[in-house]
Design a protein around this motif. Structure first.
Motif, PDB file in Angstrom:
ATOM      1  N   LEU A 251       0.825  -1.210   0.000  1.00 54.07           N
ATOM      2  CA  LEU A 251       0.000   0.000   0.000  1.00 54.07           C
ATOM      3  C   LEU A 251       0.862   1.263   0.000  1.00 54.07           C
ATOM      4  CD1 LEU A 251      -2.890  -0.982   2.441  1.00 54.07           C
ATOM      5  CD2 LEU A 251      -3.014  -0.693  -0.054  1.00 54.07           C
TER       6      LEU A 251
ATOM      7  N   LEU B 214      -5.729  -7.326  -1.521  1.00 51.73           N
ATOM      8  CA  LEU B 214      -5.899  -5.865  -1.464  1.00 51.73           C
ATOM      9  C   LEU B 214      -6.989  -5.394  -2.419  1.00 51.73           C
ATOM     10  CD1 LEU B 214      -2.149  -4.830  -1.237  1.00 51.73           C
ATOM     11  CD2 LEU B 214      -3.875  -4.584   0.572  1.00 51.73           C
TER      12      LEU B 214
ATOM     13  N   LEU C 132      -3.351   2.901  -5.041  1.00 48.95           N
ATOM     14  CA  LEU C 132      -4.137   2.976  -3.810  1.00 48.95           C
ATOM     15  C   LEU C 132      -5.507   3.585  -4.066  1.00 48.95           C
ATOM     16  CD1 LEU C 132      -4.128   2.754  -0.647  1.00 48.95           C
ATOM     17  CD2 LEU C 132      -3.365   5.128  -0.653  1.00 48.95           C
TER      18      LEU C 132
END
Length: 112
Positions: free
Chosen positions: A17, A49, A68
């Protein structure tokens, strides 16, 4: 929120991340940053994720680029901020009570 918190519980996923926080990064480049783990393991972290909606994936041919999703952590951040502010509120209340008790004791001693 549960998926997001589970996903960020792993230190490798947190590192990913951070890596994709400011720019889009290819899956290959992400894997190169983690030579101690296999590419399939990196792919599994990226799937986790993505499933937790913490990263967006963009496909270009057979390449994948990750970035992200800041709003992916929004609900978890709100929860944590609420927990933190509640604790701070309790601490402030206790401190103010102690301060009032201390001031009250000093007033009694000063009038004797």
């Amino acid at each position: 929120m549960e998926d997001a918190l589970r996903a960020v519980a792993d230190p490798t996923r947190r590192a990913i991340l951070v890596l994709v926080r400011d720019r889009e990064v290819s899956a290959g480049e992400i894997a190169e940053r983690f030579p101690e783990i296999s590419r399939p393991a990196v792919s599994q972290h990226l799937r986790t994720l993505t499933a937790a909606r913490l990263v967006d994936v963009r496909r270009v041919g057979n390449r994948r680029f990750y970035r992200l999703r800041p709003d992916g952590l929004a609900e978890a951040v709100t929860f944590l901020e609420t927990m933190w502010s509640t604790s701070l509120g309790r601490l402030q209340h206790e401190t103010e009570q102690e301060e009032r008790a201390h001031t009250s004791d000093q007033d009694v001693k000063g009038s004797l």
